[in-house]
Design a protein around this motif. Structure first.
Motif, mmCIF file in Angstrom:
data_model
loop_
_atom_site.group_PDB
_atom_site.id
_atom_site.type_symbol
_atom_site.label_atom_id
_atom_site.label_comp_id
_atom_site.label_asym_id
_atom_site.label_seq_id
_atom_site.Cartn_x
_atom_site.Cartn_y
_atom_site.Cartn_z
ATOM 1 N N THR A 6 0.848 -1.186 0.000
ATOM 2 C CA THR A 6 0.000 0.000 0.000
ATOM 3 C C THR A 6 0.878 1.228 0.000
ATOM 4 N N VAL A 9 0.712 7.997 1.608
ATOM 5 C CA VAL A 9 0.332 9.301 1.082
ATOM 6 C C VAL A 9 1.361 10.334 1.449
ATOM 7 N N ALA A 145 -0.667 10.395 8.252
ATOM 8 C CA ALA A 145 -1.552 10.401 7.095
ATOM 9 C C ALA A 145 -1.886 8.975 6.649
ATOM 10 N N TYR A 146 -0.894 8.095 6.714
ATOM 11 C CA TYR A 146 -1.100 6.686 6.364
ATOM 12 C C TYR A 146 -2.116 6.039 7.302
ATOM 13 N N GLN A 148 -4.431 7.483 9.049
ATOM 14 C CA GLN A 148 -5.756 8.035 8.784
ATOM 15 C C GLN A 148 -6.342 7.438 7.509
ATOM 16 N N GLN A 149 -5.493 7.286 6.512
ATOM 17 C CA GLN A 149 -5.942 6.697 5.251
ATOM 18 C C GLN A 149 -6.475 5.280 5.465
ATOM 19 N N GLN A 150 -5.777 4.492 6.287
ATOM 20 C CA GLN A 150 -6.216 3.121 6.551
ATOM 21 C C GLN A 150 -7.570 3.100 7.253
ATOM 22 N N ASP A 152 -9.855 5.524 7.106
ATOM 23 C CA ASP A 152 -10.858 6.027 6.160
ATOM 24 C C ASP A 152 -11.263 4.952 5.151
ATOM 25 N N GLU A 153 -10.302 4.145 4.732
ATOM 26 C CA GLU A 153 -10.592 3.119 3.731
ATOM 27 C C GLU A 153 -11.233 1.877 4.350
ATOM 28 N N GLY A 183 -7.102 -2.678 7.038
ATOM 29 C CA GLY A 183 -6.596 -1.381 7.483
ATOM 30 C C GLY A 183 -6.313 -1.346 8.972
ATOM 31 N N GLN A 249 -11.767 5.916 13.668
ATOM 32 C CA GLN A 249 -11.474 6.790 12.527
ATOM 33 C C GLN A 249 -11.352 8.250 12.972
#
Length: 377
Positions: A6, A9, A145-146, A148-150, A152-153, A183, A249
């Motif tokens: 993955t 970001v 950021a990573y 948070q991305q996990q 969010d996804e 995630g 989240q």
């Protein structure tokens, strides 16, 4: 062909506060009078100092008990400041932490279960922390950021899983179960740092505290694979899972993340693989352990890659070893791919599980030294 990792970001704004860091040496060299000596046994958790200066703190842990133990430093609300798992009987380890002034609890957990045997301690003074390489600030920001991305996804996939449960669609829910967890598995140390979310979302039946209601993924896993039926209670549990994941989240952005906590979080993810996935205990009903295994491995490698510019400069041989060992574990894991996923873990033989365990151990040893390489001047 190994599945693509993955992507991380782009880095966002750097963090301003350092709160907690755990060191990773397997044998303690923190024997000096400046160290807080923690002697763990099956029925005690002795702490040599209940008050110490805030800032850089050394914890020298010795397990004199007959059970594998864990040591935690908790802030109020059971927020995890730092931790060390899998401290075997008769072994020692050291933890280096940057701890702000305040009140804390040190907990030893014989058998790695329960509330732990706790001692109240305090960190006093201002505890100024030395500046760090700007590259590390960039790594922290990118990892935040990573994470948070996990989160969010994860929510959209988890929602589909919950929807399938509420439609009594057993086959659909089974297909979505493992993907809904990826995630979370990649960033589990961040989720666990909050203290109260993991027990609601990811606890196994044998990990329940006395009086604790069993909720989360594994409760639904049992219904799907063992009971082979979905009840009205499961509908409510699916809604509860989404509620708790939304809480996770929302709170990811408030997590205390430092370069060294990233490094130690990577080691914790390898411990998760060794104690839960390789043994087959984590996904005992669905046997989707290898999906979790990959998630843990990806999360650990992401932390390492972000820290590598500094770690490789400070300890180039360690970086070479980590590159080699991450590649070796990934190549071994590839042997068990089937379609877009993995074979059922109950088809993996004992000798194959030992091979996986040995590979994880070979990676865990150098990974336990990553934190020290990050802070080396």
């Amino acid at each position: 062909m190994r599945a693509a990792r993955t992507s991380v970001v782009a880095a966002i704004s750097a963090l301003a506060t350092i709160t907690a860091v755990a060191g990773c040496a397997q044998k303690s060299d923190a024997k000096g009078s400046d160290a807080v000596q923690i002697t763990a046994s099956d029925d005690a958790c002795e702490v040599s100092k209940t008050s110490f200066p805030a800032g850089h703190v050394k914890l020298a842990v010795e397990n004199k008990g007959s059970k594998v133990t864990e040591v935690y430093v908790y802030a109020p609300g059971d927020r995890i400041v730092t931790e060390r798992e899998n401290i075997g009987p008769g072994t020692s380890t050291s933890i280096s932490a940057e701890i702000k002034a305040g009140s804390y609890e040190i907990a030893c957990k014989p058998g790695m279960k329960g509330h732990g045997i706790r001692q109240k301690v305090s960190a006093t003074g201002k505890g100024a922390v030395a500046g760090r390489d700007p590259k590390l600030d960039k790594a922290v920001a990118a990892y935040r950021a990573y994470a948070q991305q996990q989160a969010d996804e994860t929510l959209p996939v988890a929602q589909k899983f919950a929807d399938a449960i509420k439609k009594d669609d057993i086959d659909g829910a089974k297909k979505l179960y493992a993907p809904s967890r990826v995630g979370w598995e990649r960033t589990e140390p961040v989720a666990e740092s909050f203290g109260d979310i993991d027990p609601k979302v990811d606890v196994r039946e044998d990990g329940l505290e006395k009086g604790q209601k069993w909720t989360g993924w594994h409760r639904l896993e049992k219904s799907l694979w063992q009971a082979k039926k979905i009840t009205a209670a499961d509908h409510a549990l699916a809604d509860r899972l989404i509620k708790d994941l939304k809480d996770w989240q929302k709170r990811v952005g408030t997590a205390d993340i430092t370069p060294t906590s990233m490094a130690n979080g990577a080691k914790e993810l390898l411990d998760e693989v060794q104690t839960g996935k390789v043994t087959g205990e984590e996904e005992r009903y669905s046997h989707t352990d290898l999906v979790d295994f990959e998630g843990n491995l990806e999360g650990a490698e992401t932390s390492y890659k972000l820290l590598k510019p500094v770690a490789a400069k400070n300890d180039p041989e360690l970086a070479k070893d980590l590159d080699k060992q991450f590649a070796a574990v990934g190549k071994l894991l590839d042997k068990y791919r089937e379609g877009k996923g993995f074979v059922s873990y109950d088809t993996v033989t004992e000798s194959q599980r030992k091979e996986l365990s040995d590979a994880v151990n070979a990676l865990a040893e150098p990974l336990s030294r990553l934190a020290a390489a990050v802070v080396t001047k």
